[in-house]
Design a protein around this motif. Sequence first.
Motif, PDB file in Angstrom:
ATOM      1  N   VAL A   1       2.276  -4.989  -5.355  1.00  0.00           N
ATOM      2  CA  VAL A   1       3.428  -4.029  -4.743  1.00  0.00           C
ATOM      3  C   VAL A   1       3.180  -2.733  -5.675  1.00  0.00           C
ATOM      4  CG1 VAL A   1       4.912  -3.797  -3.179  1.00  0.00           C
ATOM      5  CG2 VAL A   1       4.172  -5.951  -3.353  1.00  0.00           C
ATOM      6  N   SER A   2       2.920  -1.648  -4.750  1.00  0.00           N
ATOM      7  CA  SER A   2       3.457   0.058  -5.033  1.00  0.00           C
ATOM      8  C   SER A   2       3.241   0.973  -4.088  1.00  0.00           C
ATOM      9  CB  SER A   2       2.654   0.190  -7.020  1.00  0.00           C
ATOM     10  OG  SER A   2       2.575   1.449  -7.691  1.00  0.00           O
ATOM     11  N   GLY A   3       3.405   1.890  -4.999  1.00  0.00           N
ATOM     12  CA  GLY A   3       3.434   3.484  -3.793  1.00  0.00           C
ATOM     13  C   GLY A   3       2.680   4.112  -3.906  1.00  0.00           C
ATOM     14  N   LEU A   4       1.402   3.814  -4.217  1.00  0.00           N
ATOM     15  CA  LEU A   4       0.178   4.609  -3.952  1.00  0.00           C
ATOM     16  C   LEU A   4       0.284   5.832  -4.544  1.00  0.00           C
ATOM     17  CD1 LEU A   4      -2.247   4.838  -2.752  1.00  0.00           C
ATOM     18  CD2 LEU A   4      -1.303   5.488   0.048  1.00  0.00           C
ATOM     19  N   ALA A   5       0.949   6.699  -5.131  1.00  0.00           N
ATOM     20  CA  ALA A   5       1.551   7.602  -6.058  1.00  0.00           C
ATOM     21  C   ALA A   5       0.309   8.120  -7.154  1.00  0.00           C
ATOM     22  CB  ALA A   5       2.652   7.883  -6.575  1.00  0.00           C
ATOM     23  N   TYR A   6       0.112   9.005  -7.879  1.00  0.00           N
ATOM     24  CA  TYR A   6      -0.747   8.965  -9.181  1.00  0.00           C
ATOM     25  C   TYR A   6       0.825   8.302 -10.176  1.00  0.00           C
ATOM     26  CZ  TYR A   6      -2.994  13.103  -6.427  1.00  0.00           C
ATOM     27  OH  TYR A   6      -3.624  13.861  -5.662  1.00  0.00           O
TER      28      TYR A   6
ATOM     29  N   THR B   1      -3.860  -5.965  -2.719  1.00  0.00           N
ATOM     30  CA  THR B   1      -2.335  -4.765  -2.559  1.00  0.00           C
ATOM     31  C   THR B   1      -1.901  -4.718  -1.592  1.00  0.00           C
ATOM     32  OG1 THR B   1      -1.999  -2.891  -4.199  1.00  0.00           O
ATOM     33  CG2 THR B   1      -4.081  -2.663  -3.257  1.00  0.00           C
ATOM     34  N   ILE B   2      -0.735  -4.506  -1.820  1.00  0.00           N
ATOM     35  CA  ILE B   2       0.324  -3.687  -1.116  1.00  0.00           C
ATOM     36  C   ILE B   2       0.732  -2.154  -0.978  1.00  0.00           C
ATOM     37  CG2 ILE B   2       2.109  -3.846   0.707  1.00  0.00           C
ATOM     38  CD1 ILE B   2       1.395  -6.507   0.110  1.00  0.00           C
ATOM     39  N   ALA B   3       0.609  -0.944  -0.196  1.00  0.00           N
ATOM     40  CA  ALA B   3       0.950   0.488  -0.796  1.00  0.00           C
ATOM     41  C   ALA B   3       2.055   0.287  -0.110  1.00  0.00           C
ATOM     42  CB  ALA B   3       0.225   1.209  -1.015  1.00  0.00           C
ATOM     43  N   VAL B   4       2.939   0.668  -0.550  1.00  0.00           N
ATOM     44  CA  VAL B   4       4.281   1.529   0.687  1.00  0.00           C
ATOM     45  C   VAL B   4       4.692   2.909   0.535  1.00  0.00           C
ATOM     46  CG1 VAL B   4       6.868   0.968   1.105  1.00  0.00           C
ATOM     47  CG2 VAL B   4       5.501  -0.797   0.082  1.00  0.00           C
ATOM     48  N   ALA B   5       4.086   3.161   1.462  1.00  0.00           N
ATOM     49  CA  ALA B   5       3.949   5.232   1.944  1.00  0.00           C
ATOM     50  C   ALA B   5       5.718   5.461   2.439  1.00  0.00           C
ATOM     51  CB  ALA B   5       3.169   5.022   2.669  1.00  0.00           C
ATOM     52  N   ALA B   6       5.564   6.723   1.883  1.00  0.00           N
ATOM     53  CA  ALA B   6       6.997   6.894   2.416  1.00  0.00           C
ATOM     54  C   ALA B   6       6.639   8.405   3.429  1.00  0.00           C
ATOM     55  CB  ALA B   6       7.383   8.306   1.225  1.00  0.00           C
TER      56      ALA B   6
ATOM     57  N   GLY C   1       4.644   9.246   7.097  1.00  0.00           N
ATOM     58  CA  GLY C   1       3.329   8.580   8.512  1.00  0.00           C
ATOM     59  C   GLY C   1       2.147   8.118   7.884  1.00  0.00           C
ATOM     60  N   LEU C   2       1.582   6.760   8.551  1.00  0.00           N
ATOM     61  CA  LEU C   2       0.014   6.034   7.833  1.00  0.00           C
ATOM     62  C   LEU C   2      -0.881   7.180   8.711  1.00  0.00           C
ATOM     63  CD1 LEU C   2       1.375   2.383   8.460  1.00  0.00           C
ATOM     64  CD2 LEU C   2       1.259   4.188   6.369  1.00  0.00           C
ATOM     65  N   ASP C   3      -0.546   8.356   9.298  1.00  0.00           N
ATOM     66  CA  ASP C   3      -1.553   8.909  10.024  1.00  0.00           C
ATOM     67  C   ASP C   3      -2.483  10.139   9.211  1.00  0.00           C
ATOM     68  OD1 ASP C   3       1.112  10.353  10.327  1.00  0.00           O
ATOM     69  OD2 ASP C   3      -0.161  12.166  11.280  1.00  0.00           O
ATOM     70  N   ARG C   4      -2.380  10.220   7.806  1.00  0.00           N
ATOM     71  CA  ARG C   4      -2.901  10.628   7.155  1.00  0.00           C
ATOM     72  C   ARG C   4      -2.469  10.087   5.590  1.00  0.00           C
ATOM     73  NH1 ARG C   4       0.847  16.417   4.918  1.00  0.00           N
ATOM     74  NH2 ARG C   4       2.852  14.946   5.311  1.00  0.00           N
ATOM     75  N   ASP C   5      -3.402  10.127   4.661  1.00  0.00           N
ATOM     76  CA  ASP C   5      -2.847   9.532   3.588  1.00  0.00           C
ATOM     77  C   ASP C   5      -2.171   9.983   2.533  1.00  0.00           C
ATOM     78  OD1 ASP C   5      -4.751   7.381   4.282  1.00  0.00           O
ATOM     79  OD2 ASP C   5      -6.356   8.489   4.328  1.00  0.00           O
ATOM     80  N   TYR C   6      -0.843  10.636   1.705  1.00  0.00           N
ATOM     81  CA  TYR C   6      -0.376  10.345   0.462  1.00  0.00           C
ATOM     82  C   TYR C   6      -0.582  10.454  -0.668  1.00  0.00           C
ATOM     83  CZ  TYR C   6       3.010  14.425  -1.413  1.00  0.00           C
ATOM     84  OH  TYR C   6       3.104  14.772  -1.738  1.00  0.00           O
ATOM     85  N   PRO C   7      -1.033  11.159  -1.458  1.00  0.00           N
ATOM     86  CA  PRO C   7      -1.060  12.140  -1.712  1.00  0.00           C
ATOM     87  C   PRO C   7      -2.252  12.055  -1.648  1.00  0.00           C
ATOM     88  CG  PRO C   7      -1.041  10.725  -3.631  1.00  0.00           C
ATOM     89  CD  PRO C   7      -0.282  10.225  -2.627  1.00  0.00           C
ATOM     90  N   SER C   8      -2.776  13.453  -0.497  1.00  0.00           N
ATOM     91  CA  SER C   8      -4.149  13.361  -0.323  1.00  0.00           C
ATOM     92  C   SER C   8      -5.137  13.085  -1.600  1.00  0.00           C
ATOM     93  CB  SER C   8      -5.057  14.883   0.337  1.00  0.00           C
ATOM     94  OG  SER C   8      -5.069  15.482  -0.607  1.00  0.00           O
ATOM     95  N   GLY C   9      -5.696  12.938  -2.624  1.00  0.00           N
ATOM     96  CA  GLY C   9      -6.189  12.893  -3.335  1.00  0.00           C
ATOM     97  C   GLY C   9      -6.160  11.473  -3.593  1.00  0.00           C
ATOM     98  N   ASN C  10      -5.622  10.634  -3.449  1.00  0.00           N
ATOM     99  CA  ASN C  10      -5.463   9.353  -3.327  1.00  0.00           C
ATOM    100  C   ASN C  10      -6.388   8.825  -2.099  1.00  0.00           C
ATOM    101  OD1 ASN C  10      -5.251   8.881  -6.188  1.00  0.00           O
ATOM    102  ND2 ASN C  10      -2.855   8.383  -4.905  1.00  0.00           N
ATOM    103  N   ALA C  11      -7.069   9.302  -0.928  1.00  0.00           N
ATOM    104  CA  ALA C  11      -7.558   8.837  -0.036  1.00  0.00           C
ATOM    105  C   ALA C  11      -8.502   8.130  -0.171  1.00  0.00           C
ATOM    106  CB  ALA C  11      -7.944   9.988   0.760  1.00  0.00           C
ATOM    107  N   ASP C  12     -10.055   8.315  -1.047  1.00  0.00           N
ATOM    108  CA  ASP C  12     -10.462   7.368  -1.038  1.00  0.00           C
ATOM    109  C   ASP C  12      -9.854   5.637  -1.737  1.00  0.00           C
ATOM    110  OD1 ASP C  12     -12.568   9.032  -0.839  1.00  0.00           O
ATOM    111  OD2 ASP C  12     -13.123   8.717  -2.385  1.00  0.00           O
ATOM    112  N   LEU C  13      -8.845   5.730  -2.341  1.00  0.00           N
ATOM    113  CA  LEU C  13      -7.712   4.703  -2.945  1.00  0.00           C
ATOM    114  C   LEU C  13      -7.291   3.906  -1.380  1.00  0.00           C
ATOM    115  CD1 LEU C  13      -6.797   2.528  -4.829  1.00  0.00           C
ATOM    116  CD2 LEU C  13      -5.080   4.574  -5.159  1.00  0.00           C
ATOM    117  N   ALA C  14      -6.928   4.791  -0.746  1.00  0.00           N
ATOM    118  CA  ALA C  14      -5.771   4.110   0.345  1.00  0.00           C
ATOM    119  C   ALA C  14      -6.809   3.612   1.117  1.00  0.00           C
ATOM    120  CB  ALA C  14      -5.522   5.472   0.890  1.00  0.00           C
ATOM    121  N   ALA C  15      -8.650   3.863   1.723  1.00  0.00           N
ATOM    122  CA  ALA C  15      -9.085   3.443   2.622  1.00  0.00           C
ATOM    123  C   ALA C  15      -9.929   1.508   1.430  1.00  0.00           C
ATOM    124  CB  ALA C  15     -10.770   4.190   2.402  1.00  0.00           C
ATOM    125  N   ALA C  16     -10.013   1.576   0.324  1.00  0.00           N
ATOM    126  CA  ALA C  16      -9.805   0.755  -0.132  1.00  0.00           C
ATOM    127  C   ALA C  16      -8.900  -0.580  -0.368  1.00  0.00           C
ATOM    128  CB  ALA C  16      -9.789   1.363  -2.327  1.00  0.00           C
TER     129      ALA C  16
END
Length: 302
Positions: A154-159, A180-185, A187-202
């Motif tokens: 579990v982590s936060g999808l940050a850089y 793995t589970i990512a906890v976002a800060a 809404g889930l309609d967009r990936d943040y940070p945008s630089g991790n969009a590919d990681l979010a999709a995976a």
Amino acid sequence: MNDRIARAALTRLFDPQDSTGRALVGTLGAYAALRIVTGDQPVHSFRHITDTDLAEALRRWAPRLPDVDPERDLATIERLGGGFLIPGDEHWPTGLDDLPDAPYGLWYRGNIDRGIPAPDRCAALTGSRDSTSYGAAVTRDIAHQLAQRGICVVSGLAYGIDAHAHRAALAGSTGDGPATIAVAAGGLDRDYPSGNADLAAAIRANGLIVSEQPPTTAPTRQRFLARGRIIAGLAGVTCVVEARWRSGALNTAHHAETIARHVAAVPGSVHSANSAGCHRLIKEGAAALVSDGHELAELLAS
């Protein structure tokens, strides 16, 4: 259904740290609390809420009411291939019930069919966004070792540390449960940070991204801090790999300690500012010293 819609509305209406809102829900339930706020039910006195606090809270919530549309938010998350979990649902992570300020619900995107493992099968890895090569290497080793044991990371999808943890967990996945589970800060309609969009999709393909914030909500500093308690609540152990003296990762560790979950930290160089927070946790006795995923798994099993 009324409870689900009400809780979806409350995720947009109440801040996680709003004690008056939480007391109102605790006293009346989500549906009746929402009716009080919208004016559909008369305001009356409550034992655990002063009239002054309630009046101030109603004034605070009033500007948000025009944007409250739970049916719209539920339709949006469904269109994105996700959903909204509430307490009592099959896949609701009961570890969150240990939090004194548990989320009213959990928005998610990803593979929910695999469920959300119990805390004793989840380990949180967190740390600096500006991680060093040392921190990155240690994180990758630990996350991969945990994933190989079937433990969800579990982590936060940050850089930084977060991203290294997610990627290594995906690489080490055995296919048994979510890797793995990512906890976002936000809404889930967009990936943040945008630089991790590919990681979010995976992550969505082989795990879950969750948030207590409804779609279109922007991440803020306060929401980043608040999501730390959800990371801690999902995991049986929270490990800080790299953190400066003042770091959001230490906030997550504090939340874990508050609900009597294990806290661990990885030591680093005494010359590295990026490890000062880890050394602080270890020195104060707030965290167990760990050096690899096997030690972290042993701590999780204890």
